[in-house]
Design a protein around this motif. Sequence first.
Motif, PDB file in Angstrom:
ATOM      1  N   GLN A 183      82.825   1.004 -36.058  1.00 21.85           N
ATOM      2  CA  GLN A 183      83.230   2.158 -36.854  1.00 21.85           C
ATOM      3  C   GLN A 183      82.560   3.439 -36.411  1.00 21.85           C
ATOM      4  O   GLN A 183      83.138   4.526 -36.536  1.00 21.85           O
ATOM      5  N   TYR A 184      81.331   3.359 -35.921  1.00 16.21           N
ATOM      6  CA  TYR A 184      80.652   4.583 -35.496  1.00 16.21           C
ATOM      7  C   TYR A 184      81.018   4.986 -34.077  1.00 16.21           C
ATOM      8  O   TYR A 184      80.497   5.978 -33.556  1.00 16.21           O
ATOM      9  N   CYS A 185      81.896   4.228 -33.453  1.00 12.03           N
ATOM     10  CA  CYS A 185      82.217   4.473 -32.041  1.00 12.03           C
ATOM     11  C   CYS A 185      83.659   4.914 -31.828  1.00 12.03           C
ATOM     12  O   CYS A 185      83.921   5.820 -31.053  1.00 12.03           O
ATOM     13  N   MET A 186      84.614   4.251 -32.512  1.00 12.41           N
ATOM     14  CA  MET A 186      86.014   4.586 -32.270  1.00 12.41           C
ATOM     15  C   MET A 186      86.873   4.224 -33.484  1.00 12.41           C
ATOM     16  O   MET A 186      86.459   3.409 -34.325  1.00 12.41           O
ATOM     17  N   PRO A 187      88.076   4.816 -33.592  1.00 13.97           N
ATOM     18  CA  PRO A 187      88.975   4.488 -34.705  1.00 13.97           C
ATOM     19  C   PRO A 187      89.528   3.070 -34.553  1.00 13.97           C
ATOM     20  O   PRO A 187      89.453   2.488 -33.466  1.00 13.97           O
ATOM     21  N   PRO A 188      90.091   2.487 -35.629  1.00 11.98           N
ATOM     22  CA  PRO A 188      90.576   1.103 -35.571  1.00 11.98           C
ATOM     23  C   PRO A 188      91.668   0.878 -34.538  1.00 11.98           C
ATOM     24  O   PRO A 188      91.798  -0.217 -33.988  1.00 11.98           O
ATOM     25  N   GLU A 189      92.479   1.904 -34.264  1.00 10.71           N
ATOM     26  CA  GLU A 189      93.566   1.745 -33.290  1.00 10.71           C
ATOM     27  C   GLU A 189      93.096   1.931 -31.859  1.00 10.71           C
ATOM     28  O   GLU A 189      93.877   1.790 -30.913  1.00 10.71           O
ATOM     29  N   GLY A 190      91.804   2.225 -31.673  1.00 12.01           N
ATOM     30  CA  GLY A 190      91.291   2.458 -30.335  1.00 12.01           C
ATOM     31  C   GLY A 190      91.458   3.907 -29.928  1.00 12.01           C
ATOM     32  O   GLY A 190      91.735   4.784 -30.755  1.00 12.01           O
ATOM     33  N   ILE A 191      91.303   4.182 -28.657  1.00  9.00           N
ATOM     34  CA  ILE A 191      91.415   5.547 -28.132  1.00  9.00           C
ATOM     35  C   ILE A 191      92.351   5.549 -26.927  1.00  9.00           C
ATOM     36  O   ILE A 191      92.546   4.521 -26.286  1.00  9.00           O
TER      37      ILE A 191
ATOM     38  N   MET B  51      74.281   7.791 -33.538  1.00 12.81           N
ATOM     39  CA  MET B  51      74.655   8.993 -32.787  1.00 12.81           C
ATOM     40  C   MET B  51      75.756   9.746 -33.528  1.00 12.81           C
ATOM     41  O   MET B  51      76.786   9.169 -33.870  1.00 12.81           O
ATOM     42  N   PRO B  52      75.565  11.022 -33.813  1.00 11.31           N
ATOM     43  CA  PRO B  52      76.560  11.761 -34.599  1.00 11.31           C
ATOM     44  C   PRO B  52      77.797  12.130 -33.800  1.00 11.31           C
ATOM     45  O   PRO B  52      77.712  12.694 -32.711  1.00 11.31           O
ATOM     46  N   PHE B  53      78.966  11.797 -34.351  1.00  7.09           N
ATOM     47  CA  PHE B  53      80.262  12.248 -33.828  1.00  7.09           C
ATOM     48  C   PHE B  53      81.027  12.898 -34.967  1.00  7.09           C
ATOM     49  O   PHE B  53      80.769  12.637 -36.135  1.00  7.09           O
TER      50      PHE B  53
ATOM     51  N   MET C 291      71.387   2.050 -39.862  1.00  9.77           N
ATOM     52  CA  MET C 291      72.302   2.799 -40.730  1.00  9.77           C
ATOM     53  C   MET C 291      71.910   2.603 -42.189  1.00  9.77           C
ATOM     54  O   MET C 291      71.832   1.471 -42.665  1.00  9.77           O
ATOM     55  N   ARG C 292      71.682   3.708 -42.856  1.00 12.68           N
ATOM     56  CA  ARG C 292      71.313   3.658 -44.274  1.00 12.68           C
ATOM     57  C   ARG C 292      72.442   3.020 -45.085  1.00 12.68           C
ATOM     58  O   ARG C 292      73.626   3.239 -44.804  1.00 12.68           O
TER      59      ARG C 292
END
Length: 281
Positions: free
Chosen positions: A95-103, A274-276, A245-246
């Motif tokens: 979840q902190y890296c990419m959306p569920p459908e990918g990129i 890492m903030p996105f 992650m809190r």
Amino acid sequence: LRKRLREESPMVSDFQKQQQQQEEEVEKKKKEEDYSVETSNNNEKEEKNDVFYILKQLENLPPPDDSSTILTDSYGRHHSYLRISLGERCNLRCQYCMPPEGIPLQPKSELLTRQEIKHLASLFVQAGVEKIRLTGGEPLLRHDVVDIVSDMSQLLKQKQQQPNSNSSPSLPHVGMTTNAITLPRFLPDLVDAGLTHVNISLDTLNADRFQQLTRRPGLSKVLRALELASNMSSHLQVKLNCVVMRDFNVDELVDFCNLTLEYPNLDVRFIEWMPFADNGW
């Protein structure tokens, strides 16, 4: 006068037509020249963006005169560590890296081939690089990942064997960062090919949380990979990267630390989220 105008009228008309044709020809020629210049500029831009052009430019750079000029930045720092991304694809959807459908992914033709990776890495090794890490995406999704590891290891070994080499006499440092889902399948071959370091990304030891975070099952596979890799500690240095992650996994930090009691040669590292813009930071 009218008669004269009538007599001269066809001549004027013919002259106007002739003048118009000449102007059209001049305009056409100008457009062809502009198109030729534009095409030439586009070809030049495409050539400069081509990986072979870039590699050729790197080859033409003069070699460093001594170790003090090897990959030195404007702050005077020497760099001997190279990270190479083998692709964008991943078999998880954290979840902190990419959306569920990918990129959207780059076409395969835009990715570096094994030969291009080897050639590029060789230029950096010549300039003093002693450590190479392979990342992604998920690097184990490359069908030629074992061969690439072998290439990197051989490059570093050849550098160490060169006379007057400034390289460290220790074993070549070839690392990989992976989610370890498919690591058990590749691990023996990777170690035989020259892999010396592996970083495993794992943020929870709870199966439900793992599936919630990664949107995929697979915790048992990662834990199996961790066990296999730790049992190869005489050939492989293993690190585990945990994103803290809190309100998600803070209550598991002690459990992660206890893994070092089970696997004494394991290093556990806690890293920040890492903030996105789109990952809920």
